[in-house]
Write a protein that holds these residues in place. Structure first.
Motif, PDB file in Angstrom:
ATOM      1  N   ILE A 100       0.811  -1.220   0.000  1.00  0.00           N
ATOM      2  CA  ILE A 100       0.000   0.000   0.000  1.00  0.00           C
ATOM      3  C   ILE A 100       0.847   1.273   0.000  1.00  0.00           C
ATOM      4  O   ILE A 100       0.331   2.360  -0.276  1.00  0.00           O
ATOM      5  N   ALA A 101       2.145   1.128   0.299  1.00  0.00           N
ATOM      6  CA  ALA A 101       3.036   2.298   0.291  1.00  0.00           C
ATOM      7  C   ALA A 101       4.308   1.950  -0.471  1.00  0.00           C
ATOM      8  O   ALA A 101       5.385   1.812   0.113  1.00  0.00           O
ATOM      9  N   PRO A 102       4.206   1.795  -1.789  1.00  0.00           N
ATOM     10  CA  PRO A 102       5.353   1.306  -2.573  1.00  0.00           C
ATOM     11  C   PRO A 102       6.557   2.248  -2.566  1.00  0.00           C
ATOM     12  O   PRO A 102       7.681   1.796  -2.807  1.00  0.00           O
ATOM     13  N   ARG A 103       6.347   3.533  -2.277  1.00  0.00           N
ATOM     14  CA  ARG A 103       7.465   4.480  -2.278  1.00  0.00           C
ATOM     15  C   ARG A 103       8.045   4.713  -0.887  1.00  0.00           C
ATOM     16  O   ARG A 103       9.038   5.427  -0.745  1.00  0.00           O
ATOM     17  N   PRO A 132       0.480   5.954   6.592  1.00  0.00           N
ATOM     18  CA  PRO A 132      -0.192   4.676   6.884  1.00  0.00           C
ATOM     19  C   PRO A 132       0.416   3.938   8.066  1.00  0.00           C
ATOM     20  O   PRO A 132       1.640   3.933   8.255  1.00  0.00           O
ATOM     21  N   ALA A 133      -0.460   3.320   8.845  1.00  0.00           N
ATOM     22  CA  ALA A 133      -0.036   2.494   9.981  1.00  0.00           C
ATOM     23  C   ALA A 133      -0.887   1.228   9.991  1.00  0.00           C
ATOM     24  O   ALA A 133      -2.106   1.299   9.850  1.00  0.00           O
ATOM     25  N   ILE A 134      -0.230   0.086  10.131  1.00  0.00           N
ATOM     26  CA  ILE A 134      -0.941  -1.194  10.220  1.00  0.00           C
ATOM     27  C   ILE A 134      -0.800  -1.722  11.640  1.00  0.00           C
ATOM     28  O   ILE A 134       0.309  -1.849  12.168  1.00  0.00           O
ATOM     29  N   PHE A 135      -1.949  -2.032  12.235  1.00  0.00           N
ATOM     30  CA  PHE A 135      -2.008  -2.464  13.633  1.00  0.00           C
ATOM     31  C   PHE A 135      -2.236  -3.979  13.718  1.00  0.00           C
ATOM     32  O   PHE A 135      -2.607  -4.614  12.733  1.00  0.00           O
ATOM     33  N   GLY A 149     -10.681   3.543  15.159  1.00  0.00           N
ATOM     34  CA  GLY A 149     -10.238   4.629  14.302  1.00  0.00           C
ATOM     35  C   GLY A 149      -8.918   4.439  13.618  1.00  0.00           C
ATOM     36  O   GLY A 149      -8.487   5.299  12.831  1.00  0.00           O
ATOM     37  N   GLY A 150      -8.223   3.321  13.874  1.00  0.00           N
ATOM     38  CA  GLY A 150      -6.965   3.049  13.193  1.00  0.00           C
ATOM     39  C   GLY A 150      -7.189   2.768  11.718  1.00  0.00           C
ATOM     40  O   GLY A 150      -8.280   2.355  11.308  1.00  0.00           O
ATOM     41  N   PHE A 151      -6.155   2.956  10.913  1.00  0.00           N
ATOM     42  CA  PHE A 151      -6.273   2.843   9.456  1.00  0.00           C
ATOM     43  C   PHE A 151      -6.471   1.402   8.991  1.00  0.00           C
ATOM     44  O   PHE A 151      -7.393   1.078   8.248  1.00  0.00           O
ATOM     45  N   MET A 152      -5.611   0.483   9.443  1.00  0.00           N
ATOM     46  CA  MET A 152      -5.650  -0.895   8.934  1.00  0.00           C
ATOM     47  C   MET A 152      -5.103  -1.842   9.986  1.00  0.00           C
ATOM     48  O   MET A 152      -4.261  -1.469  10.801  1.00  0.00           O
ATOM     49  N   SER A 153      -5.604  -3.084   9.961  1.00  0.00           N
ATOM     50  CA  SER A 153      -5.065  -4.104  10.856  1.00  0.00           C
ATOM     51  C   SER A 153      -5.004  -5.440  10.140  1.00  0.00           C
ATOM     52  O   SER A 153      -5.813  -5.720   9.259  1.00  0.00           O
ATOM     53  N   PHE A 154      -4.038  -6.235  10.551  1.00  0.00           N
ATOM     54  CA  PHE A 154      -4.008  -7.634  10.133  1.00  0.00           C
ATOM     55  C   PHE A 154      -3.520  -8.455  11.318  1.00  0.00           C
ATOM     56  O   PHE A 154      -2.485  -8.165  11.919  1.00  0.00           O
ATOM     57  N   GLY A 155      -4.274  -9.493  11.629  1.00  0.00           N
ATOM     58  CA  GLY A 155      -3.872 -10.353  12.724  1.00  0.00           C
ATOM     59  C   GLY A 155      -5.050 -11.127  13.257  1.00  0.00           C
ATOM     60  O   GLY A 155      -6.152 -11.075  12.714  1.00  0.00           O
TER      61      GLY A 155
END
Length: 320
Positions: free
Chosen positions: A153-156, A239-242, A251-257
């Motif tokens: 999601i953040a290739p750069r 971006p932050a993944i939780f 309210g966080g942007f994204m999570s995986f787990g």
């Protein structure tokens, strides 16, 4: 003769009543680095579903180190020395290690983020062999997936930060971020929150501005400060993944787990087995089977983050 019998019965009756005491209620101590009321309330509710009513057929004692992880061993030692404990529930690897150091006889049901064999809590997953069993998340594996998602999601992005406390700053938690990040072209830095009271200082706008993206690992101390962390990180518009769905719900942007609420139900089921006589040495450590990718699209729009249709299609839940 009849009078004598009546007198004898009268004398015997109090003695009989005295011997018929109420069955002893088991005492379960809940040991955690920090108090999270939502988790405590969920545990009570899950126990009620299995028929355990606090004060009626179970005693619950909630103990925490107020975020000071270094104090867990002393706290565990004091609790064990005081006695009258049937089972210890240990939340986090740090709490489990502290409890295990304090006792090798009292059953411990633990919720650990990392491999319990690698951390010395068990001989193997199928037959732990000692006095510790429970739920093992194996965050090493899901952390790598979070880093891979961040690259997608953040290739750069170049500078990647992870945020840990003493609960999660060890090599089993931070190592996978470092290794996977380097393979994917990130430079990785670990922002360690030594004192939860200085969270705003460690995650100040000036410090966070030096990074392009953030990946979080499971950490019960950080979870206790979830709202503040989400606010600080979201202000960067990066971006932050939780590590779990509750971050996205708040309210966080994204999570995986894994779904930790589901994991907690399995933890309580393990506790139930131990209370009914099962030995931790014979109870396999369980692993979560449900893993979710969740996205808060409202937060993404507010932060100006665009997501590809492919990423959105893979999400188990998207908050519009």
């Amino acid at each position: 003769m009849q009078f004598v019998c009546m007198v004898s019965a009268a004398v015997a009756w109090p003695a009989m009543g005295f011997s018929q005491q109420s069955p002893r209620m088991p005492r379960v101590v809940y040991l955690s680095p920090v108090n999270i009321p939502a988790q405590v309330n969920a545990l009570r509710a899950q126990l009620r579903e299995l028929g355990y009513i606090e004060g009626r057929n179970i005693r619950l004692d909630f103990q925490d180190a107020a975020g000071h992880v270094d104090e867990l061993p002393m706290l565990a030692e004091k609790l064990v020395q005081a006695g009258d404990i049937d089972v210890i529930i240990a939340i986090s690897t740090a709490a489990a290690l502290a409890a295990h150091k304090a006792t090798q006889t009292i059953p411990i049901v633990a919720f650990t983020a990392v491999d319990p064999v690698g951390s010395g809590l068990a001989n193997n997953l199928a037959r732990p062999g000692g006095n510790v069993t429970g739920i093992a998340v194996f965050s090493e594996e899901t952390t790598i997936k979070r880093v891979e998602l961040m690259r997608e999601i953040a290739p750069r992005a170049i500078r990647l930060a992870t945020v840990t406390t003493k609960v999660s700053s060890g090599p089993q938690s931070f190592g996978p971020v470092l290794e996977a990040g380097r393979k994917l072209g990130f430079t990785v830095e670990n922002l360690v929150v030594n004192d939860p009271g200085e969270l705003a200082k460690t995650l100040s706008p000036e410090i966070l501005a030096g990074f392009d993206a953030f990946v979080f690992v499971p950490d019960v101390v950080l979870s206790a400060h979830m709202t503040e962390i989400i606010k600080l990180v979201s202000a960067t518009t990066k971006p932050a993944i939780f590590p779990s769905p509750d971050w996205v719900s708040n309210g966080g942007f994204m999570s995986f787990g894994p779904d930790f609420a589901d994991g907690s139900r399995h933890l309580v089921a393990q506790l139930d087995r131990v209370l009914k006589g099962a030995k931790p040495s014979d109870l396999p450590f369980e692993r979560p089977t449900k893993f979710d990718l969740r996205i808060n699209l409202r937060t993404a729009r507010m932060m100006g983050i665009e997501l590809s249709p492919m990423v959105l299609a893979r999400a188990d839940e998207v908050i519009e």
